[in-house]
Motif scaffolding. Sequence first.
Motif, PDB file in Angstrom:
ATOM      1  N   THR A   1      35.770  69.532  -2.288  1.00  0.00           N
ATOM      2  CA  THR A   1      36.520  69.396  -3.545  1.00  0.00           C
ATOM      3  C   THR A   1      35.722  68.593  -4.567  1.00  0.00           C
ATOM      4  OG1 THR A   1      38.633  69.532  -2.385  1.00  0.00           O
ATOM      5  CG2 THR A   1      38.647  68.506  -4.568  1.00  0.00           C
ATOM      6  N   VAL A   2      35.147  67.480  -4.132  1.00  0.00           N
ATOM      7  CA  VAL A   2      34.361  66.639  -5.034  1.00  0.00           C
ATOM      8  C   VAL A   2      33.138  67.397  -5.543  1.00  0.00           C
ATOM      9  CG1 VAL A   2      32.965  64.538  -5.187  1.00  0.00           C
ATOM     10  CG2 VAL A   2      35.166  64.494  -4.002  1.00  0.00           C
ATOM     11  N   LEU A   3      32.439  68.094  -4.662  1.00  0.00           N
ATOM     12  CA  LEU A   3      31.256  68.850  -5.067  1.00  0.00           C
ATOM     13  C   LEU A   3      31.619  69.956  -6.061  1.00  0.00           C
ATOM     14  CD1 LEU A   3      29.312  69.174  -1.686  1.00  0.00           C
ATOM     15  CD2 LEU A   3      28.689  67.794  -3.676  1.00  0.00           C
ATOM     16  N   GLY A   4      32.736  70.634  -5.817  1.00  0.00           N
ATOM     17  CA  GLY A   4      33.171  71.664  -6.749  1.00  0.00           C
ATOM     18  C   GLY A   4      33.491  71.106  -8.120  1.00  0.00           C
ATOM     19  N   ALA A   5      34.140  69.937  -8.135  1.00  0.00           N
ATOM     20  CA  ALA A   5      34.462  69.302  -9.417  1.00  0.00           C
ATOM     21  C   ALA A   5      33.207  68.894 -10.168  1.00  0.00           C
ATOM     22  CB  ALA A   5      35.346  68.081  -9.160  1.00  0.00           C
ATOM     23  N   LEU A   6      32.250  68.305  -9.467  1.00  0.00           N
ATOM     24  CA  LEU A   6      31.006  67.879 -10.107  1.00  0.00           C
ATOM     25  C   LEU A   6      30.211  69.072 -10.650  1.00  0.00           C
ATOM     26  CD1 LEU A   6      29.863  65.068  -7.657  1.00  0.00           C
ATOM     27  CD2 LEU A   6      30.872  64.802  -9.927  1.00  0.00           C
ATOM     28  N   GLN A   7      30.239  70.165  -9.908  1.00  0.00           N
ATOM     29  CA  GLN A   7      29.555  71.368 -10.374  1.00  0.00           C
ATOM     30  C   GLN A   7      30.126  71.856 -11.692  1.00  0.00           C
ATOM     31  OE1 GLN A   7      30.173  74.960  -8.092  1.00  0.00           O
ATOM     32  NE2 GLN A   7      28.145  75.744  -8.615  1.00  0.00           N
ATOM     33  N   LEU A   8      31.446  71.818 -11.817  1.00  0.00           N
ATOM     34  CA  LEU A   8      32.090  72.248 -13.060  1.00  0.00           C
ATOM     35  C   LEU A   8      31.749  71.306 -14.221  1.00  0.00           C
ATOM     36  CD1 LEU A   8      35.585  73.274 -11.666  1.00  0.00           C
ATOM     37  CD2 LEU A   8      33.918  74.811 -12.726  1.00  0.00           C
TER      38      LEU A   8
ATOM     39  N   THR B   1      35.618  71.591 -17.952  1.00  0.00           N
ATOM     40  CA  THR B   1      35.895  70.148 -17.978  1.00  0.00           C
ATOM     41  C   THR B   1      37.296  69.854 -17.461  1.00  0.00           C
ATOM     42  OG1 THR B   1      34.409  69.846 -19.870  1.00  0.00           O
ATOM     43  CG2 THR B   1      36.025  68.110 -19.441  1.00  0.00           C
ATOM     44  N   SER B   2      38.281  70.629 -17.893  1.00  0.00           N
ATOM     45  CA  SER B   2      39.663  70.401 -17.479  1.00  0.00           C
ATOM     46  C   SER B   2      39.810  70.525 -15.968  1.00  0.00           C
ATOM     47  CB  SER B   2      40.596  71.396 -18.184  1.00  0.00           C
ATOM     48  OG  SER B   2      40.523  71.259 -19.579  1.00  0.00           O
ATOM     49  N   ILE B   3      39.272  71.603 -15.405  1.00  0.00           N
ATOM     50  CA  ILE B   3      39.399  71.826 -13.967  1.00  0.00           C
ATOM     51  C   ILE B   3      38.620  70.779 -13.184  1.00  0.00           C
ATOM     52  CG2 ILE B   3      39.057  73.456 -12.082  1.00  0.00           C
ATOM     53  CD1 ILE B   3      41.231  74.209 -14.086  1.00  0.00           C
ATOM     54  N   GLY B   4      37.429  70.437 -13.652  1.00  0.00           N
ATOM     55  CA  GLY B   4      36.633  69.420 -12.964  1.00  0.00           C
ATOM     56  C   GLY B   4      37.341  68.077 -12.903  1.00  0.00           C
ATOM     57  N   VAL B   5      37.930  67.670 -14.018  1.00  0.00           N
ATOM     58  CA  VAL B   5      38.663  66.387 -14.048  1.00  0.00           C
ATOM     59  C   VAL B   5      39.867  66.430 -13.115  1.00  0.00           C
ATOM     60  CG1 VAL B   5      40.068  64.894 -15.511  1.00  0.00           C
ATOM     61  CG2 VAL B   5      37.883  65.750 -16.351  1.00  0.00           C
ATOM     62  N   ILE B   6      40.614  67.529 -13.133  1.00  0.00           N
ATOM     63  CA  ILE B   6      41.784  67.660 -12.252  1.00  0.00           C
ATOM     64  C   ILE B   6      41.374  67.549 -10.787  1.00  0.00           C
ATOM     65  CG2 ILE B   6      43.530  69.284 -11.397  1.00  0.00           C
ATOM     66  CD1 ILE B   6      43.821  70.297 -14.277  1.00  0.00           C
ATOM     67  N   LEU B   7      40.291  68.233 -10.412  1.00  0.00           N
ATOM     68  CA  LEU B   7      39.859  68.209  -9.010  1.00  0.00           C
ATOM     69  C   LEU B   7      39.396  66.816  -8.579  1.00  0.00           C
ATOM     70  CD1 LEU B   7      37.940  71.593  -8.600  1.00  0.00           C
ATOM     71  CD2 LEU B   7      40.363  71.074  -8.256  1.00  0.00           C
TER      72      LEU B   7
END
Length: 202
Positions: free
Chosen positions: A192-199, A52-58
């Motif tokens: 970047t957006v796709l990676g964040a959503l995946q997390l 969650t932390s990494i996804g929000v940051i990205l």
Amino acid sequence: LPLLIAGDVLAVLTYRRHAHWPTLWRLFPAVAAGVVVGTLFLMRADDGIVRTSIGVILLLMAALTVWRRRTAEQAAEPDAVTTRAGRVKARSYGVLGGFTTMVANAGGPVMSMYLLSAGFRKLGFLGTSAFFFLIVNVSKVPFSVGLGLIDGPSLLLDAALVLFVLPGALLGKWAVDRINQRLFEQLVIAATVLGALQLLLR
């Protein structure tokens, strides 16, 4: 991490002439601080909090980059890091990049957003990021070993998978030679957006 280092070596061999070292030297101290903070965070946080932390940051970094690109009349040149505002931005992104790369090997998107916001063209972007991640990822090895993230079985798996890194690198080189700057930047932001959503959605 060993697979990322193998990819970093190939990237450095391909784009080493295009690295912007003044930017790298300004980033490294902040990144080192971020790696230490990330190590302490990993010692206390569970997988759900990490994702969650990494996804929000990205997502925040991607949104900030898009907003700046739409509101700025023109992108700053890479040597803008010599200004006070540029140094503050470099340090902020550096800490976040060190933190995310230590916590989830996800520093690539953060630093990609920084390099885009600093106005790097395609080859300068690739050369600078290649050296950045080779140095940072190698420096993370002792921390990862200490946390138990790298051990004998994981190295055996890495050895089996490393053969697939080379075709990926060749495919990336082929693609870079055939896409223009605008599409390159759009792909970086989209990834970047796709990676964040995946997390966030796992």
